[in-house]
Design a protein around this motif. Structure first.
Motif, PDB file in Angstrom:
ATOM      1  N   TYR A  53      33.877  75.730  55.513  1.00  0.00           N
ATOM      2  CA  TYR A  53      33.383  75.335  54.191  1.00  0.00           C
ATOM      3  C   TYR A  53      31.889  75.624  54.048  1.00  0.00           C
ATOM      4  CZ  TYR A  53      31.144  70.647  54.881  1.00  0.00           C
ATOM      5  OH  TYR A  53      30.312  69.603  55.194  1.00  0.00           O
ATOM      6  N   ALA A  54      31.213  75.799  55.196  1.00  0.00           N
ATOM      7  CA  ALA A  54      29.803  76.200  55.157  1.00  0.00           C
ATOM      8  C   ALA A  54      29.626  77.576  54.523  1.00  0.00           C
ATOM      9  CB  ALA A  54      29.233  76.211  56.575  1.00  0.00           C
ATOM     10  N   LYS A  55      30.625  78.429  54.650  1.00  0.00           N
ATOM     11  CA  LYS A  55      30.508  79.803  54.152  1.00  0.00           C
ATOM     12  C   LYS A  55      30.178  79.831  52.664  1.00  0.00           C
ATOM     13  CE  LYS A  55      31.164  83.053  56.123  1.00  0.00           C
ATOM     14  NZ  LYS A  55      30.198  83.972  56.798  1.00  0.00           N
ATOM     15  N   ALA A  60      21.137  78.260  56.288  1.00  0.00           N
ATOM     16  CA  ALA A  60      20.466  77.202  57.030  1.00  0.00           C
ATOM     17  C   ALA A  60      21.418  76.365  57.876  1.00  0.00           C
ATOM     18  CB  ALA A  60      19.707  76.298  56.058  1.00  0.00           C
ATOM     19  N   ALA A  61      22.705  76.292  57.503  1.00  0.00           N
ATOM     20  CA  ALA A  61      23.653  75.495  58.292  1.00  0.00           C
ATOM     21  C   ALA A  61      23.821  76.086  59.686  1.00  0.00           C
ATOM     22  CB  ALA A  61      25.001  75.412  57.579  1.00  0.00           C
ATOM     23  N   VAL A  85      28.921  71.004  64.330  1.00  0.00           N
ATOM     24  CA  VAL A  85      27.488  70.928  64.043  1.00  0.00           C
ATOM     25  C   VAL A  85      27.145  71.660  62.757  1.00  0.00           C
ATOM     26  CG1 VAL A  85      25.177  71.428  64.919  1.00  0.00           C
ATOM     27  CG2 VAL A  85      26.973  70.709  66.498  1.00  0.00           C
ATOM     28  N   VAL A  86      27.797  72.792  62.514  1.00  0.00           N
ATOM     29  CA  VAL A  86      27.568  73.535  61.271  1.00  0.00           C
ATOM     30  C   VAL A  86      27.976  72.689  60.069  1.00  0.00           C
ATOM     31  CG1 VAL A  86      28.316  75.522  59.892  1.00  0.00           C
ATOM     32  CG2 VAL A  86      27.699  75.831  62.290  1.00  0.00           C
ATOM     33  N   VAL A 137      25.484  71.882  56.930  1.00  0.00           N
ATOM     34  CA  VAL A 137      25.666  72.065  55.488  1.00  0.00           C
ATOM     35  C   VAL A 137      24.949  70.971  54.719  1.00  0.00           C
ATOM     36  CG1 VAL A 137      27.337  72.057  53.598  1.00  0.00           C
ATOM     37  CG2 VAL A 137      27.854  73.297  55.690  1.00  0.00           C
ATOM     38  N   LEU A 138      25.022  69.750  55.219  1.00  0.00           N
ATOM     39  CA  LEU A 138      24.342  68.636  54.555  1.00  0.00           C
ATOM     40  C   LEU A 138      22.835  68.854  54.567  1.00  0.00           C
ATOM     41  CD1 LEU A 138      26.377  65.645  56.088  1.00  0.00           C
ATOM     42  CD2 LEU A 138      26.914  67.042  54.069  1.00  0.00           C
ATOM     43  N   VAL A 139      22.325  69.354  55.688  1.00  0.00           N
ATOM     44  CA  VAL A 139      20.899  69.678  55.786  1.00  0.00           C
ATOM     45  C   VAL A 139      20.554  70.766  54.772  1.00  0.00           C
ATOM     46  CG1 VAL A 139      19.115  70.639  57.301  1.00  0.00           C
ATOM     47  CG2 VAL A 139      20.798  69.026  58.228  1.00  0.00           C
ATOM     48  N   LEU A 140      21.371  71.797  54.739  1.00  0.00           N
ATOM     49  CA  LEU A 140      21.171  72.910  53.796  1.00  0.00           C
ATOM     50  C   LEU A 140      21.114  72.433  52.353  1.00  0.00           C
ATOM     51  CD1 LEU A 140      23.189  76.246  53.685  1.00  0.00           C
ATOM     52  CD2 LEU A 140      23.352  74.652  51.803  1.00  0.00           C
ATOM     53  N   LEU A 141      22.036  71.546  51.973  1.00  0.00           N
ATOM     54  CA  LEU A 141      22.106  71.080  50.586  1.00  0.00           C
ATOM     55  C   LEU A 141      20.882  70.240  50.209  1.00  0.00           C
ATOM     56  CD1 LEU A 141      25.922  70.258  50.396  1.00  0.00           C
ATOM     57  CD2 LEU A 141      24.723  72.099  49.205  1.00  0.00           C
ATOM     58  N   ILE A 142      20.412  69.426  51.134  1.00  0.00           N
ATOM     59  CA  ILE A 142      19.186  68.658  50.876  1.00  0.00           C
ATOM     60  C   ILE A 142      18.006  69.613  50.693  1.00  0.00           C
ATOM     61  CG2 ILE A 142      17.481  67.115  51.906  1.00  0.00           C
ATOM     62  CD1 ILE A 142      19.805  65.567  50.882  1.00  0.00           C
ATOM     63  N   MET A 143      17.920  70.602  51.565  1.00  0.00           N
ATOM     64  CA  MET A 143      16.835  71.578  51.488  1.00  0.00           C
ATOM     65  C   MET A 143      16.863  72.357  50.181  1.00  0.00           C
ATOM     66  SD  MET A 143      17.007  72.943  55.435  1.00  0.00           S
ATOM     67  CE  MET A 143      16.163  74.467  55.073  1.00  0.00           C
TER      68      MET A 143
END
Length: 362
Positions: free
Chosen positions: A174-176, A257-258, A283-284, A288-294
């Motif tokens: 789902y990160a893709k 970023a994920a 971990v990826v 994704v959560l990190v990516l979305l915040i960023m």
């Protein structure tokens, strides 16, 4: 405008998928060598042998690929008589097994078919191998012009595989969508690239809809519709997207970023990718959560954080056995990761740290 060609691998899916082996493979020759993981080949062997009985095609042997996808392992296998006399290579197992067979295919110039026995990644349908050194450290990505001649997905075998592989595969897949859609933001896309970007949404939507039930069916060993849809999203959709948005005209929209978050953590001493909480896709999924915040998508982040919780994927740092000090230590490596080479804005170490701190407050 330049000319370009797109080659997408075909697939057969279902509990009787191997019955189609002859139809797709016999034109390449009569002899096949099976190379894969020991447990994967044990799970698939009886069905492979039965599928070729009376067809005129034979199997020259069953060879274990080893533990890592390395150039050395591929060369050792390529020199074996059973491999050299084969007309076609059968890659059976997970990502490292399939990626090793891709390298052998490159060395010998022989075609290969893929037989994924777990739904954890898109190695079976992608045209890249993730290559490691003999000590297990990362070596390089090797890109190919051609992918598998066909992919055979036996959903009964996948239904009986350990749950952890599907679980991690959901996080990685789902990160893709988020990585591709952000990487391609504001770009003028070729037709095939636009196909990939739009198709990437299925990597997320399919798993949001079917992922939870697929995991339950995997635990129960049931080859269900939900499990099939999840497996196809992980193995096929992601691979197709990867090839459509990959290195063309010096543009690659696959990165994000994920994955940079994961590879940055891999630089930490003692970070063991074989641990359940450190599995790549797990971990990826947090990355994704990190990516979305960023990226300023806080509402979407909260939605996917709840999705992670529902499936047992990590929603806060402690779920991956990582502290804020670990993130701060690895942040510089994260920001330099090649997955961020083509991004709509510059990503800094501070952005990773700030996003992780906000998530860590949950």
């Amino acid at each position: 405008m330049e000319n370009y060609s797109i080659l997408i691998p075909s697939y057969t899916v279902g509990p009787k998928a191997y019955e189609k082996i002859y139809d797709y493979c016999h034109v390449y020759g009569k002899k096949a060598i099976v190379i894969g993981g020991a447990r994967a080949m044990a799970a698939a062997k009886a069905k492979l042998v039965q599928a070729l009985e009376g067809t005129g095609m034979t199997i020259t042997g069953f060879l274990c690929f080893g533990k890592e996808c390395t150039h050395e392992a591929a060369q050792r296998l390529a020199e074996k008589p059973q491999v050299q006399e084969a007309d076609i290579l059968f890659a059976v197992g997970g990502g490292k097994a399939v990626d090793t067979v891709k390298l052998i295919s490159l060395v010998l110039g022989k075609p290969y078919a893929a037989f994924p026995t777990i739904a954890s990644n898109c190695a079976a349908s992608s045209s890249v191998s993730i290559v490691y050194h003999e000590d297990g450290s990362f070596c390089e990505f090797v890109h190919f012009l051609r992918s598998a001649i066909h992919i055979f997905i036996d959903t009964d075998i996948i239904a009986h595989a350990p749950k952890q592989y599907l679980w991690a595969g959901i996080g990685d897949t789902y990160a893709k969508y988020y990585e591709v859609s952000i990487s391609a933001k504001g770009e003028q896309l070729e037709h095939f690239q636009a196909l990939g970007v739009n198709m990437s949404r299925m990597c997320m939507q399919t798993l949001v809809e079917h992922g939870e039930q697929a995991l339950e069916d995997n635990i129960a060993g049931i080859s269900s519709y939900d499990l099939e849809q999840a497996a196809l999203a992980i193995i096929i959709t992601t691979g197709w997207v990867s090839m459509l948005v990959a290195r063309t005209h010096n543009m690659d929209y696959n990165g994000g970023a994920a994955h940079a978050f994961f590879y940055g953590l891999c630089s930490l001493p003692g970070f063991d990718e074989t641990q359940t909480e450190h599995l790549h896709g797990v971990v990826v999924g947090f990355g994704v959560l990190v990516l979305l915040i960023m990226d300023g998508q806080e509402e979407e982040c909260r939605k996917m954080q709840e999705f992670n919780r529902k499936l047992g994927l990590p929603a806060v740092l402690k779920d991956i056995d990582i502290t804020m000090e670990d993130v701060k230590t690895a942040a510089a490596v994260m920001a330099k990761d090649e997955d961020l080479e083509h991004y709509p804005y510059r990503v800094t170490p501070e952005m990773f740290i700030e996003a992780a701190e906000r998530l860590n407050q949950e």
